[in-house]
Design a protein around this motif. Structure first.
Motif, PDB file in Angstrom:
ATOM      1  N   ASN A 109       0.821  -1.346  -0.023  1.00 25.64           N
ATOM      2  CA  ASN A 109      -0.073  -0.087  -0.178  1.00 25.64           C
ATOM      3  C   ASN A 109       0.897   1.320   0.092  1.00 25.64           C
ATOM      4  O   ASN A 109       0.654   2.437   0.850  1.00 25.64           O
ATOM      5  N   LYS A 110       1.994   1.352  -0.758  1.00 19.98           N
ATOM      6  CA  LYS A 110       2.981   2.298  -0.738  1.00 19.98           C
ATOM      7  C   LYS A 110       2.903   3.137  -1.895  1.00 19.98           C
ATOM      8  O   LYS A 110       3.661   3.940  -2.324  1.00 19.98           O
ATOM      9  N   GLN A 111       1.851   2.908  -2.863  1.00 17.88           N
ATOM     10  CA  GLN A 111       1.820   3.497  -4.346  1.00 17.88           C
ATOM     11  C   GLN A 111       1.675   5.061  -4.197  1.00 17.88           C
ATOM     12  O   GLN A 111       2.443   5.762  -4.823  1.00 17.88           O
ATOM     13  N   ASN A 112       1.171   5.610  -3.158  1.00 17.05           N
ATOM     14  CA  ASN A 112       1.108   7.197  -3.302  1.00 17.05           C
ATOM     15  C   ASN A 112       2.294   7.641  -3.049  1.00 17.05           C
ATOM     16  O   ASN A 112       2.892   8.631  -3.502  1.00 17.05           O
ATOM     17  N   GLU A 113       2.643   7.190  -1.677  1.00 19.39           N
ATOM     18  CA  GLU A 113       4.339   7.628  -1.440  1.00 19.39           C
ATOM     19  C   GLU A 113       5.245   7.411  -2.429  1.00 19.39           C
ATOM     20  O   GLU A 113       6.123   8.448  -2.676  1.00 19.39           O
ATOM     21  N   VAL A 114       4.972   6.287  -3.301  1.00 19.33           N
ATOM     22  CA  VAL A 114       6.135   6.189  -4.284  1.00 19.33           C
ATOM     23  C   VAL A 114       5.807   7.280  -5.508  1.00 19.33           C
ATOM     24  O   VAL A 114       6.863   7.785  -5.859  1.00 19.33           O
ATOM     25  N   VAL A 115       4.871   7.314  -6.003  1.00 19.10           N
ATOM     26  CA  VAL A 115       4.660   8.294  -7.156  1.00 19.10           C
ATOM     27  C   VAL A 115       4.955   9.892  -6.615  1.00 19.10           C
ATOM     28  O   VAL A 115       5.584  10.515  -7.411  1.00 19.10           O
ATOM     29  N   LYS A 116       4.631  10.072  -5.206  1.00 16.63           N
ATOM     30  CA  LYS A 116       5.061  11.367  -4.894  1.00 16.63           C
ATOM     31  C   LYS A 116       6.217  11.646  -4.893  1.00 16.63           C
ATOM     32  O   LYS A 116       7.024  12.871  -5.298  1.00 16.63           O
ATOM     33  N   ALA A 117       7.268  10.604  -4.382  1.00 11.95           N
ATOM     34  CA  ALA A 117       8.599  10.834  -4.247  1.00 11.95           C
ATOM     35  C   ALA A 117       9.092  10.786  -5.798  1.00 11.95           C
ATOM     36  O   ALA A 117      10.004  11.647  -5.941  1.00 11.95           O
ATOM     37  N   GLU A 118       8.599  10.052  -6.750  1.00 13.03           N
ATOM     38  CA  GLU A 118       9.153  10.229  -8.139  1.00 13.03           C
ATOM     39  C   GLU A 118       8.840  11.667  -8.702  1.00 13.03           C
ATOM     40  O   GLU A 118       9.959  12.158  -9.284  1.00 13.03           O
ATOM     41  N   LEU A 119       7.699  12.019  -8.371  1.00 15.46           N
ATOM     42  CA  LEU A 119       7.329  13.555  -8.875  1.00 15.46           C
ATOM     43  C   LEU A 119       8.452  14.284  -8.128  1.00 15.46           C
ATOM     44  O   LEU A 119       8.819  15.461  -8.483  1.00 15.46           O
ATOM     45  N   ALA A 120       8.606  14.447  -6.687  1.00  9.80           N
ATOM     46  CA  ALA A 120       9.401  15.539  -6.032  1.00  9.80           C
ATOM     47  C   ALA A 120      10.670  15.200  -6.461  1.00  9.80           C
ATOM     48  O   ALA A 120      11.562  16.120  -6.608  1.00  9.80           O
ATOM     49  N   GLY A 121      11.201  14.017  -6.889  1.00 12.76           N
ATOM     50  CA  GLY A 121      12.776  13.633  -7.166  1.00 12.76           C
ATOM     51  C   GLY A 121      13.123  14.256  -8.378  1.00 12.76           C
ATOM     52  O   GLY A 121      14.276  14.542  -8.847  1.00 12.76           O
ATOM     53  N   SER A 122      12.231  14.514  -9.437  1.00 15.21           N
ATOM     54  CA  SER A 122      12.704  14.799 -10.610  1.00 15.21           C
ATOM     55  C   SER A 122      11.780  16.077 -11.484  1.00 15.21           C
ATOM     56  O   SER A 122      12.536  16.426 -12.277  1.00 15.21           O
ATOM     57  N   VAL A 123      10.554  16.157 -10.802  1.00 17.22           N
ATOM     58  CA  VAL A 123      10.004  17.365 -11.760  1.00 17.22           C
ATOM     59  C   VAL A 123       9.433  18.338 -10.788  1.00 17.22           C
ATOM     60  O   VAL A 123       8.957  19.652 -11.351  1.00 17.22           O
ATOM     61  N   PHE A 124       9.298  18.398  -9.463  1.00 16.08           N
ATOM     62  CA  PHE A 124       8.432  19.224  -8.746  1.00 16.08           C
ATOM     63  C   PHE A 124       9.390  20.532  -8.482  1.00 16.08           C
ATOM     64  O   PHE A 124       8.532  21.567  -7.902  1.00 16.08           O
ATOM     65  N   HIS A 125      10.516  20.438  -9.046  1.00 18.72           N
ATOM     66  CA  HIS A 125      11.374  21.843  -8.577  1.00 18.72           C
ATOM     67  C   HIS A 125      11.146  22.753  -9.869  1.00 18.72           C
ATOM     68  O   HIS A 125      11.565  23.835  -9.685  1.00 18.72           O
ATOM     69  N   LEU A 126      10.232  22.321 -10.964  1.00 18.75           N
ATOM     70  CA  LEU A 126      10.145  23.123 -12.013  1.00 18.75           C
ATOM     71  C   LEU A 126       9.189  24.155 -11.843  1.00 18.75           C
ATOM     72  O   LEU A 126       8.342  24.332 -11.048  1.00 18.75           O
ATOM     73  N   THR A 127       9.444  25.417 -12.458  1.00 19.29           N
ATOM     74  CA  THR A 127       8.554  26.557 -12.621  1.00 19.29           C
ATOM     75  C   THR A 127       7.158  26.152 -13.099  1.00 19.29           C
ATOM     76  O   THR A 127       7.008  25.372 -13.940  1.00 19.29           O
ATOM     77  N   ALA A 128       6.374  26.986 -12.677  1.00 20.46           N
ATOM     78  CA  ALA A 128       4.945  26.865 -13.328  1.00 20.46           C
ATOM     79  C   ALA A 128       4.807  26.902 -14.611  1.00 20.46           C
ATOM     80  O   ALA A 128       4.078  26.102 -15.362  1.00 20.46           O
TER      81      ALA A 128
END
Ligand code: 3PY
Length: 249
Positions: free
Chosen positions: A136-155
Motif C-alpha cells: 500500500n505504498k503506491q501514493n508515497e512512491v509516485v509522490k517521491a518520483e514527482l518530487a525527485g525529478s519534476v516538482f522543482h520546475l517553475t509553473a
C-alpha cells in the motif's frame, strides 16, 4: 480542462522501414481525432517519421534523451538532437529505463531540464512495483518520483509536462489496473500537482494511464474524470489497435 492524449511508446520494436510504414498507415487512418495523438519511436526512426507525419494529426516523440547536453558521450543522443529531427515530445522516467538502465531521480531531473531547455515536451512516467502496491505504498512512491525529478520546475516549465502513471505490475504483463484503481491514484497524483502548482494548473495537467491499455479497456479507463488518456505500449504497434484506443475518446 486537461488536454486528452493518446501516446504510443514503440519501445525497441520495428526496423526503420517497418516504423515508417506504420507511421504512414497511421496518418491514413487517424483523421480528426478527438484527442492529441503522439507516437514515440526509437531514435533511428525520428527524422524519417517526422517527414511522414508532417501536416497530419500525429505528433512525434522520442523514448529517451541523454542527461548531458553534448560532448564525448559515445552512443548517447541529446535533447537538442531529438528536437532537431522534428520531434516535439520525449518520454522520460519509464520504469524500464529506471530499472534496466539505472536511471535515478537525479539523472531524470537532468534529462527533464535538458529536454525542456531544448523545447521538448516531456511525458514523465511514474508508477509503483507490485511489491509497493501490495504494501500500500503506491501514493508515497509516485509522490517521491514527482518530487525527485519534476516538482522543482517553475509553473511556466510545468506547462510542458505530461504525467504518465504506469503501474510497473501492469506493464507488458497483460494485467491492467482496474479503472477504479487507476482513477484513485490519478486523483491522488492530481492532488500532489495541486499542492505544488495550485488547483488550476493541476486541472490542466494531462495525466495518462499506461500499462496494458488497449482498445477493449480504454473506454472504461478514459471515462474516469482524472484519466486524460493513455501511454500505449504493445497496442501502439498495430495501426488498427492504436486507432481503436484513439477512438475511445
Ligand atoms: C505499456 O503499456 O506496456 C507501456 O509500458 C507503455 O509505456
Amino acid at each position: 480542462m486537461a488536454k486528452k492524449i493518446v501516446a504510443g511508446n514503440w519501445k525497441m520494436n520495428k526496423n526503420l522501414q517497418e516504423g515508417v510504414a506504420l507511421a504512414k498507415e497511421l496518418t491514413e487512418v487517424v483523421k480528426n481525432p478527438n484527442c492529441g495523438v503522439i507516437i514515440c519511436t526509437p531514435f533511428i526512426h525520428l527524422a524519417s517519421v517526422a517527414e511522414v507525419v508532417k501536416g497530419s494529426a500525429i505528433e512525434l516523440g522520442a523514448e529517451n534523451c541523454a542527461d548531458k547536453a553534448s560532448g564525448a558521450y559515445t552512443g548517447e543522443v541529446s535533447a537538442e538532437m531529438v528536437k532537431s529531427t522534428g520531434a516535439e515530445y520525449v518520454i522520460l522516467g519509464h520504469s524500464e529505463r529506471r530499472e534496466y538502465y539505472n536511471e535515478t531521480p537525479e539523472i531524470l531531473k537532468e534529462k527533464v531540464e535538458l529536454a525542456l531547455a531544448n523545447g521538448l515536451k516531456v511525458i514523465f512516467c511514474i508508477g509503483e512495483s507490485l511489491e509497493e502496491r501490495e504494501a500500500n505504498k503506491q501514493n508515497e512512491v509516485v509522490k517521491a518520483e514527482l518530487a525527485g525529478s519534476v516538482f522543482h520546475l517553475t509553473a511556466e516549465q510545468w506547462k510542458n509536462i505530461v504525467i504518465a502513471y504506469e503501474p510497473i505490475w501492469a506493464i507488458g504483463t497483460g494485467k491492467t489496473a482496474t479503472a477504479e484503481q487507476a482513477e484513485e491514484i490519478h486523483a491522488y497524483i492530481r492532488s500532489c500537482v495541486a499542492e505544488v502548482y495550485g488547483a488550476e494548473v493541476a486541472a490542466e495537467t494531462s495525466i495518462l494511464y499506461g500499462g496494458s491499455c488497449k482498445a477493449s479497456n480504454a473506454p472504461e479507463l478514459f471515462a474516469k474524470p482524472d484519466i486524460d488518456g493513455g501511454l500505449i505500449g504493445g497496442a501502439s504497434l498495430k495501426a488498427a489497435d492504436f486507432k481503436g484506443i484513439i477512438d475511445a475518446w
